[in-house]
Motif scaffolding. Structure first.
Motif, PDB file in Angstrom:
ATOM      1  N   SER A  75       0.833  -1.211   0.000  1.00 35.59           N
ATOM      2  CA  SER A  75       0.000   0.000   0.000  1.00 35.59           C
ATOM      3  C   SER A  75       0.863   1.255   0.000  1.00 35.59           C
ATOM      4  O   SER A  75       0.547   2.243  -0.684  1.00 35.59           O
ATOM      5  CB  SER A  75      -0.926  -0.001   1.224  1.00 35.59           C
ATOM      6  OG  SER A  75      -1.768  -1.139   1.217  1.00 35.59           O
ATOM      7  N   LEU A  76       1.964   1.201   0.753  1.00 31.17           N
ATOM      8  CA  LEU A  76       2.864   2.348   0.782  1.00 31.17           C
ATOM      9  C   LEU A  76       3.548   2.550  -0.568  1.00 31.17           C
ATOM     10  O   LEU A  76       3.751   3.683  -1.023  1.00 31.17           O
ATOM     11  CB  LEU A  76       3.913   2.146   1.870  1.00 31.17           C
ATOM     12  CG  LEU A  76       4.940   3.263   2.071  1.00 31.17           C
ATOM     13  CD1 LEU A  76       4.247   4.551   2.507  1.00 31.17           C
ATOM     14  CD2 LEU A  76       5.988   2.852   3.103  1.00 31.17           C
ATOM     15  N   ASP A 129       0.955   4.000  -3.178  1.00 33.86           N
ATOM     16  CA  ASP A 129       0.254   5.222  -2.788  1.00 33.86           C
ATOM     17  C   ASP A 129       0.948   6.398  -3.479  1.00 33.86           C
ATOM     18  O   ASP A 129       1.915   6.963  -2.970  1.00 33.86           O
ATOM     19  CB  ASP A 129       0.273   5.398  -1.267  1.00 33.86           C
ATOM     20  CG  ASP A 129      -0.565   6.582  -0.814  1.00 33.86           C
ATOM     21  OD1 ASP A 129      -1.256   7.184  -1.676  1.00 33.86           O
ATOM     22  OD2 ASP A 129      -0.521   6.921   0.387  1.00 33.86           O
ATOM     23  N   ASP A 189       0.096   9.352  -3.921  1.00 30.96           N
ATOM     24  CA  ASP A 189      -0.059  10.665  -3.295  1.00 30.96           C
ATOM     25  C   ASP A 189       0.989  10.899  -2.217  1.00 30.96           C
ATOM     26  O   ASP A 189       1.211  12.050  -1.821  1.00 30.96           O
ATOM     27  CB  ASP A 189      -1.456  10.803  -2.684  1.00 30.96           C
ATOM     28  CG  ASP A 189      -2.541  10.793  -3.750  1.00 30.96           C
ATOM     29  OD1 ASP A 189      -2.259  11.248  -4.872  1.00 30.96           O
ATOM     30  OD2 ASP A 189      -3.654  10.298  -3.462  1.00 30.96           O
ATOM     31  N   ALA A 190       1.624   9.834  -1.756  1.00 33.31           N
ATOM     32  CA  ALA A 190       2.668   9.937  -0.741  1.00 33.31           C
ATOM     33  C   ALA A 190       4.037  10.051  -1.411  1.00 33.31           C
ATOM     34  O   ALA A 190       4.202   9.695  -2.581  1.00 33.31           O
ATOM     35  CB  ALA A 190       2.625   8.716   0.187  1.00 33.31           C
ATOM     36  N   GLY A 192       5.439   6.631  -2.904  1.00 38.71           N
ATOM     37  CA  GLY A 192       4.780   6.217  -4.129  1.00 38.71           C
ATOM     38  C   GLY A 192       5.091   7.130  -5.306  1.00 38.71           C
ATOM     39  O   GLY A 192       5.262   6.662  -6.444  1.00 38.71           O
TER      40      GLY A 192
END
Length: 330
Positions: free
Chosen positions: A86-87, A90, A92-93, A96
């Motif tokens: 997930s990290l 992602d 938006d992070a 990612g």
């Protein structure tokens, strides 16, 4: 007086009944059949140990919370589930976003490198098909980059691309005067061009070797008949050479794609542990995420995602090429 029925000479022996068991094979024949497989067994076991075991361990690590505090006893590290994945996805992070930028850079780099390697290899192979004086020397020279060790070749290119005393800037700036000041080739935006030049120089001789081997299977009579019909050189290449090399090209492009997309040695030796942002390939990015930030679980998850991506691309490519080949046969 009894009469004896004499069996005619030349009559073959009667066949065994359908339900009758066949005679067992001689043990010597069985040993001869199984011997090649027994000889290959040690190499197969070692190959599985070298590739399969690290792959399984990497997949397990991707589901664990591995940092510098738990890497010493990674078997007892806490499970993270799909948090590492997930990290990584992602976008938006920061993690990612960095992975996505590296992925796009790798795609562009792979597209240009594979395309140029194929083009140079094809042109050189077609050019050296004709017999002329010095052809053997040119073939040997063209294969030198493929024969050289990767580390020695890339280190040499690194010295050549030095800003102050490198051969590239000496020719471009000092002798030809094409630049106002000696440019930086190993940092900044120019690092992508540097990486592409080294990759193409290192990879195109393999394409040349494969294409040259494929051209040997095309009969010369086809070219002679085409020449008698008035076909020029370009028409012969378009109508005879390229269609005949289609099976070779399918394998060559796939191999070049996998090698280039996974290339770690070239950027690591050329730029060191911290590659510039313009040349941040996904292989070196995963290495930095694992061994510089000490997030081994996240780095393992990125590696698994890369493996899945390559498997999907390879499967789609093989499916598309096999369908195209069947359509062409029909």
């Amino acid at each position: 007086m009894t009469t004896t029925a004499i069996e005619p000479a030349g009559r073959t022996a009667s066949k065994p009944a359908p339900g009758r068991a066949r005679a067992p094979r001689p043990p010597g024949r069985l040993r001869r059949i199984s011997l090649p497989y027994l000889l290959l067994l040690p190499a197969l076991v070692l190959e599985l140990l070298v590739h399969l075991v690290p792959m399984v361990i990497g997949i397990v690590m991707s589901f664990k919370e591995l940092t510098q505090f738990s890497i010493r006893d990674w078997g007892t590290a806490p499970w993270a589930g799909f948090d590492n994945y997930s990290l990584a996805v992602d976008f938006d992070a920061p993690v990612g976003q960095a992975l996505l930028s590296s992925f796009l850079t790798t795609c562009l780099f792979t597209l240009l490198s594979v395309g140029l390697c194929w083009l140079l290899g094809t042109v050189a192979a077609i050019f050296l098909q004709e017999t002329f004086r010095g052809r053997g020397i040119l073939r040997t020279i063209f294969l030198v980059p493929y024969a050289l060790p990767v580390y020695a070749a890339v280190i040499t290119w690194g010295f050549m691309f030095q800003r102050d005393n490198g051969l590239v800037n000496h020719v471009l700036h000092d002798q030809l005067g094409l630049t106002d000041s000696p440019p930086f080739w190993l940092i900044g935006e120019n690092s992508f061009i540097t990486l592409l030049v080294v990759s193409v120089w290192k990879g195109w001789p393999f394409a040349f070797l494969i294409m040259m081997a494929g051209l040997q299977n095309i009969p010369r009579e086809i070219y002679e008949a085409a020449a008698l019909d008035g076909a020029g050189v370009w028409q012969q290449i378009r109508r005879i050479t390229l269609p005949s090399l289609r099976p070779v090209n399918q394998v060559l492009v796939l191999v070049l794609f996998l090698w280039t997309f996974n290339d770690f040695n070239t950027p690591f030796v050329l730029f060191g542990k911290a590659a510039p942002e313009a040349a941040d390939l996904i292989s070196i990015h995963i290495y930095q995420s694992s061994f510089q930030t000490w997030n081994f679980g996240t780095g393992a998850a990125m590696s698994v995602l890369l493996l899945l991506f390559l498997l999907v691309v390879t499967g789609v490519y093989l499916l598309a090429t096999s369908r195209g080949r069947r359509t062409g046969d029909v």
